[in-house]
Design a protein around this motif. Structure first.
Motif, PDB file in Angstrom:
ATOM      1  N   MET A  23       0.733  -1.293  -0.025  1.00 57.82           N
ATOM      2  CA  MET A  23       0.237   0.063   0.031  1.00 57.82           C
ATOM      3  C   MET A  23       0.869   0.988  -0.152  1.00 57.82           C
ATOM      4  O   MET A  23       2.069   1.070   0.125  1.00 57.82           O
ATOM      5  CB  MET A  23      -0.756   0.057   1.315  1.00 57.82           C
ATOM      6  N   ASP A  24       0.224   2.275  -0.418  1.00 57.70           N
ATOM      7  CA  ASP A  24       1.027   3.553  -0.183  1.00 57.70           C
ATOM      8  C   ASP A  24       0.691   4.307   1.291  1.00 57.70           C
ATOM      9  O   ASP A  24       0.110   3.608   2.145  1.00 57.70           O
ATOM     10  CB  ASP A  24       0.687   4.474  -1.299  1.00 57.70           C
ATOM     11  N   ASP A  39     -10.444  -8.531   2.987  1.00 51.86           N
ATOM     12  CA  ASP A  39     -10.570  -6.965   2.485  1.00 51.86           C
ATOM     13  C   ASP A  39      -9.134  -6.172   2.411  1.00 51.86           C
ATOM     14  O   ASP A  39      -9.009  -5.721   3.510  1.00 51.86           O
ATOM     15  CB  ASP A  39     -11.800  -6.281   3.213  1.00 51.86           C
ATOM     16  N   ALA A  40      -8.573  -6.371   1.389  1.00 55.08           N
ATOM     17  CA  ALA A  40      -7.266  -5.838   1.417  1.00 55.08           C
ATOM     18  C   ALA A  40      -7.399  -4.325   1.553  1.00 55.08           C
ATOM     19  O   ALA A  40      -6.320  -3.559   2.147  1.00 55.08           O
ATOM     20  CB  ALA A  40      -6.654  -6.188   0.040  1.00 55.08           C
ATOM     21  N   GLU A  41      -8.599  -3.823   1.257  1.00 54.27           N
ATOM     22  CA  GLU A  41      -8.519  -2.192   1.220  1.00 54.27           C
ATOM     23  C   GLU A  41      -8.805  -1.615   2.812  1.00 54.27           C
ATOM     24  O   GLU A  41      -8.345  -0.803   3.296  1.00 54.27           O
ATOM     25  CB  GLU A  41      -9.809  -1.677   0.337  1.00 54.27           C
ATOM     26  N   ALA A  44      -5.284  -2.115   4.469  1.00 55.65           N
ATOM     27  CA  ALA A  44      -4.457  -0.967   4.256  1.00 55.65           C
ATOM     28  C   ALA A  44      -4.929   0.132   4.745  1.00 55.65           C
ATOM     29  O   ALA A  44      -4.288   0.924   5.456  1.00 55.65           O
ATOM     30  CB  ALA A  44      -4.395  -0.721   2.587  1.00 55.65           C
ATOM     31  N   ALA A  45      -6.297   0.654   4.704  1.00 54.33           N
ATOM     32  CA  ALA A  45      -6.643   1.833   5.616  1.00 54.33           C
ATOM     33  C   ALA A  45      -6.595   1.700   6.949  1.00 54.33           C
ATOM     34  O   ALA A  45      -6.002   2.722   7.731  1.00 54.33           O
ATOM     35  CB  ALA A  45      -7.899   1.849   5.327  1.00 54.33           C
ATOM     36  N   LEU A  46      -6.620   0.422   7.860  1.00 51.48           N
ATOM     37  CA  LEU A  46      -6.363   0.345   9.066  1.00 51.48           C
ATOM     38  C   LEU A  46      -4.658   0.449   9.315  1.00 51.48           C
ATOM     39  O   LEU A  46      -4.235   1.049  10.218  1.00 51.48           O
ATOM     40  CB  LEU A  46      -6.722  -1.098   9.554  1.00 51.48           C
ATOM     41  N   ALA A  47      -3.943  -0.208   8.451  1.00 48.65           N
ATOM     42  CA  ALA A  47      -2.511  -0.047   8.532  1.00 48.65           C
ATOM     43  C   ALA A  47      -2.024   1.208   8.614  1.00 48.65           C
ATOM     44  O   ALA A  47      -1.006   1.588   9.268  1.00 48.65           O
ATOM     45  CB  ALA A  47      -2.115  -1.018   7.532  1.00 48.65           C
ATOM     46  N   ALA A  48      -2.484   2.035   7.514  1.00 51.86           N
ATOM     47  CA  ALA A  48      -2.043   3.453   7.451  1.00 51.86           C
ATOM     48  C   ALA A  48      -2.399   4.422   8.536  1.00 51.86           C
ATOM     49  O   ALA A  48      -1.526   5.172   9.090  1.00 51.86           O
ATOM     50  CB  ALA A  48      -2.762   4.046   6.143  1.00 51.86           C
ATOM     51  N   HIS A  49      -3.631   3.945   9.170  1.00 51.83           N
ATOM     52  CA  HIS A  49      -3.851   4.883  10.404  1.00 51.83           C
ATOM     53  C   HIS A  49      -2.772   4.375  11.379  1.00 51.83           C
ATOM     54  O   HIS A  49      -2.454   5.328  12.248  1.00 51.83           O
ATOM     55  CB  HIS A  49      -5.500   4.242  10.803  1.00 51.83           C
ATOM     56  N   HIS A  80      -1.375 -12.772  14.136  1.00 50.68           N
ATOM     57  CA  HIS A  80      -1.700 -11.663  13.290  1.00 50.68           C
ATOM     58  C   HIS A  80      -0.214 -10.885  13.250  1.00 50.68           C
ATOM     59  O   HIS A  80       0.401 -10.702  14.181  1.00 50.68           O
ATOM     60  CB  HIS A  80      -2.827 -11.184  13.228  1.00 50.68           C
ATOM     61  N   SER A  81      -0.006 -10.327  11.893  1.00 45.97           N
ATOM     62  CA  SER A  81       1.115  -9.353  12.091  1.00 45.97           C
ATOM     63  C   SER A  81       0.824  -8.282  11.192  1.00 45.97           C
ATOM     64  O   SER A  81       0.062  -8.490  10.275  1.00 45.97           O
ATOM     65  CB  SER A  81       2.396 -10.021  11.605  1.00 45.97           C
ATOM     66  N   VAL A  82       1.266  -7.075  11.538  1.00 45.02           N
ATOM     67  CA  VAL A  82       1.187  -5.912  10.559  1.00 45.02           C
ATOM     68  C   VAL A  82       2.440  -5.263  10.250  1.00 45.02           C
ATOM     69  O   VAL A  82       3.356  -5.312  10.816  1.00 45.02           O
ATOM     70  CB  VAL A  82       0.411  -4.741  11.575  1.00 45.02           C
TER      71      VAL A  82
END
Length: 82
Positions: A23-24, A39-41, A44-49, A80-82
């Motif tokens: 993700m960007d 749900d990849a989107e 990605a949104a949660l990881a960006a946050h 799980h990992s981020v």
């Protein structure tokens, strides 16, 4: 891009890995691989946050840029990992 795609697919072949997402900084999905139903989107949104939160913590503590974040857990669904 084939090399990046191969890497993503390779990551998801590891035991317990449901998805791998590139993700960007804003959380927009560039590419992903994984199980149907993931749900990849949203990931990605949660990881960006999370990354933005860690950046702000680093700034507040005067420690500079956060270079990596990892986590793990267990429970019914496994780790799980981020």
């Amino acid at each position: 891009m084939d090399d990046a795609r191969s890497l993503l697919v390779g990551l998801t072949s590891a035991a317990g890995v449901l998805a791998a997402v590139v993700m960007d900084r804003d959380g927009f999905v560039i590419d992903w691989a994984g199980e149907t139903g993931v749900d990849a989107e949203e990931i990605a949104a949660l990881a960006a946050h999370l990354l933005e939160s860690f950046r702000r913590i680093g700034d507040e503590l005067g420690r500079g840029t956060v270079r990596s974040v990892s986590g793990g857990g267990g429970g019914e669904g496994g780790g799980h990992s981020v």
